[in-house]
Write an enzyme that holds these catalytic residues in place. Structure first.
Site, PDB file in Angstrom:
ATOM      1  N   GLY A  61      -4.070  12.155   2.840  1.00  0.00           N
ATOM      2  CA  GLY A  61      -3.852  11.022   3.750  1.00  0.00           C
ATOM      3  C   GLY A  61      -3.134  11.451   5.019  1.00  0.00           C
ATOM      4  O   GLY A  61      -2.893  12.641   5.252  1.00  0.00           O
ATOM      5  N   PHE A  62      -2.778  10.471   5.821  1.00  0.00           N
ATOM      6  CA  PHE A  62      -2.107  10.719   7.105  1.00  0.00           C
ATOM      7  C   PHE A  62      -0.792  11.504   6.891  1.00  0.00           C
ATOM      8  O   PHE A  62      -0.682  12.667   7.330  1.00  0.00           O
ATOM      9  CB  PHE A  62      -1.883   9.356   7.786  1.00  0.00           C
ATOM     10  N   ASP A  84      -5.683  13.652  -4.507  1.00  0.00           N
ATOM     11  CA  ASP A  84      -6.107  12.498  -3.718  1.00  0.00           C
ATOM     12  C   ASP A  84      -7.453  12.024  -4.248  1.00  0.00           C
ATOM     13  O   ASP A  84      -8.305  12.845  -4.586  1.00  0.00           O
ATOM     14  CB  ASP A  84      -6.239  12.894  -2.229  1.00  0.00           C
ATOM     15  N   ASN A  85      -7.643  10.711  -4.331  1.00  0.00           N
ATOM     16  CA  ASN A  85      -8.969  10.213  -4.754  1.00  0.00           C
ATOM     17  C   ASN A  85      -9.864   9.904  -3.556  1.00  0.00           C
ATOM     18  O   ASN A  85     -10.991   9.457  -3.709  1.00  0.00           O
ATOM     19  CB  ASN A  85      -8.846   8.982  -5.668  1.00  0.00           C
ATOM     20  N   THR A 144      -8.684   6.271   0.754  1.00  0.00           N
ATOM     21  CA  THR A 144      -8.275   6.100   2.161  1.00  0.00           C
ATOM     22  C   THR A 144      -7.933   7.447   2.811  1.00  0.00           C
ATOM     23  O   THR A 144      -7.888   7.532   4.031  1.00  0.00           O
ATOM     24  CB  THR A 144      -7.074   5.128   2.302  1.00  0.00           C
ATOM     25  N   VAL A 185      -4.557   9.071  -9.154  1.00  0.00           N
ATOM     26  CA  VAL A 185      -3.302   9.270  -9.906  1.00  0.00           C
ATOM     27  C   VAL A 185      -2.910   8.036 -10.718  1.00  0.00           C
ATOM     28  O   VAL A 185      -1.924   8.069 -11.450  1.00  0.00           O
ATOM     29  CB  VAL A 185      -2.136   9.751  -8.995  1.00  0.00           C
ATOM     30  N   ASN A 213       2.704   7.563 -13.833  1.00  0.00           N
ATOM     31  CA  ASN A 213       2.099   8.860 -14.155  1.00  0.00           C
ATOM     32  C   ASN A 213       2.790  10.014 -13.427  1.00  0.00           C
ATOM     33  O   ASN A 213       3.032  11.080 -14.005  1.00  0.00           O
ATOM     34  CB  ASN A 213       0.615   8.857 -13.778  1.00  0.00           C
ATOM     35  N   TYR A 254       1.146  -4.900  -2.103  1.00  0.00           N
ATOM     36  CA  TYR A 254       1.779  -3.647  -1.668  1.00  0.00           C
ATOM     37  C   TYR A 254       3.296  -3.732  -1.852  1.00  0.00           C
ATOM     38  O   TYR A 254       3.912  -2.844  -2.446  1.00  0.00           O
ATOM     39  CB  TYR A 254       1.450  -3.415  -0.194  1.00  0.00           C
ATOM     40  N   ARG A 305      -4.301  -0.787  11.498  1.00  0.00           N
ATOM     41  CA  ARG A 305      -2.912  -0.905  11.957  1.00  0.00           C
ATOM     42  C   ARG A 305      -2.862  -0.927  13.477  1.00  0.00           C
ATOM     43  O   ARG A 305      -3.806  -0.523  14.162  1.00  0.00           O
ATOM     44  CB  ARG A 305      -2.062   0.223  11.382  1.00  0.00           C
TER      45      ARG A 305
END
Ligand code: UDP
Length: 317
Positions: A15-16, A36-37, A40, A62, A104, A150, A191
């Protein structure tokens, strides 16, 4: 592969922020395992690392059991959708990665006797009634609103992190990240920074939500990464706010993007999303004291660099 190198596992490593952390730890001489999946995150953010013998990428959700062979010294848990649009589209994944994913990652930390750092968020303060926000503030969150998936997942993540610390004596750190921006944000992640830059680059109107008087305080990614590394090695569990305390209204921010980009775009007003926080600014007294950290990059400069990066990457360079 050298066995003496310390090993850092980074969830959300494509990610970022996760990918900038991968870069930082490779540069500092660690071995990095990036999980990472890619829902995003993007391989593009880490493709320059894939051939490095000290870097390993594992495509993994994860929220399902995490298995890593051999030792792991540090776990940085950054996996999560992180933009309001993403968690509207991925509400269950957002809740699962904050709850099951954190469980996890903590289980892995317990097994490997690793130090664990949780990427938490200023969203735990909700639409804050205390301003600026100190770590001692308990927040003002709507659990059943669109952002609740979130906010509550991250609040649960903080609670379970401290429960593992108290029960299993794991070395844990909680970092509360305020709005951060820079290269490798997804241009369409919804964003405000990528939205305004995309609109400016296409001479489209900049979409200010509400009357634009709501405030945010924007931190450049390089400052944030330094704060994260300092917290990882500090003798504290936190939570610690890490962000830039320079506060702007969204309207001021839109005008800054127009000026930097030289766009012909004007401003249009759109409805304010539900539960959009009216104000946000970190109190960073604690970070200054215990991490000896404060941000260095002014919004003007960081925004200029970010604008140039988006311009280059949209031209395919
Ligand atoms: N915002 C806006 N126009 C946009 C995108 C966002 O006016 O095109 C506003 C949004 O309503 C919020 C602020 O900018 O008040 C920051 O939004 P963002 O989605 O970047 O993150 P947040 O801080 O709300 O999590």
């Amino acid at each position: 592969m050298s066995q003496r190198k310390k090993i850092v596992a980074i969830t959300g490593g494509a990610g970022f922020l996760g990918s900038h952390l991968c870069d930082r730890f490779i540069k500092d001489g660690y071995r990095v395992v990036c999980l990472d999946n890619l829902i995003t995150g993007s391989l593009k953010n880490i493709e320059h690392l894939l051939k490095d013998k000290n870097f390993e990428f594992i495509k993994q959700d994860v929220s399902k059991e995490i298995r890593i062979k051999g030792p792991v010294n540090y776990i940085l848990h950054f996996a999560s959708p992180a933009s309001p649009i993403d968690y509207l589209e991925l509400p269950i994944q957002t809740l699962k990665v904050g709850a099951l994913g954190t469980h996890n990652a903590l289980g892995l930390a317990k097994l490997k006797k690793a130090t664990f750092l949780l990427a938490s968020t200023s969203e735990v303060y909700g639409d804050p009634e205390e301003h600026p926000q100190k770590e001692t503030y308990w927040g003002h969150v709507n659990p059943i609103g669109p952002r609740g998936v979130y906010d509550e997942a991250k609040r649960f993540a903080e609670a379970i992190t401290l429960a593992y610390h108290r029960t299993h004596k794991i070395d844990t750190k909680i970092l509360r990240i305020f709005n951060t921006y820079g290269p490798r944000m997804r241009i369409r992640d919804g964003r405000v920074v990528p939205n305004f830059i995309y609109q400016a680059l296409h001479n489209q109107p900049l979409t200010v939500y509400g009357d634009g008087k709501q405030t945010r305080s924007f931190c450049y990614y390089s400052d944030l990464i330094e704060g994260i590394v300092r917290l990882l090695f500090a003798k504290t569990t936190g939570p610690v706010n890490v962000g830039n305390p320079d506060e702007f209204t969204i309207l001021e921010f839109a005008q800054m993007v127009i000026k930097i980009s030289g766009t012909k775009s004007r401003i249009v007003y759109k409805p304010l999303p539900t539960d959009d926080p009216k104000q946000r600014r970190p109190d960073i007294t604690l970070a200054k004291k215990i991490l000896k950290w404060e941000p260095k990059v002014k919004l003007q400069d960081g925004l200029q660099e970010t604008f140039e990066w988006f311009k280059r990457s949209m031209n395919g360079k």
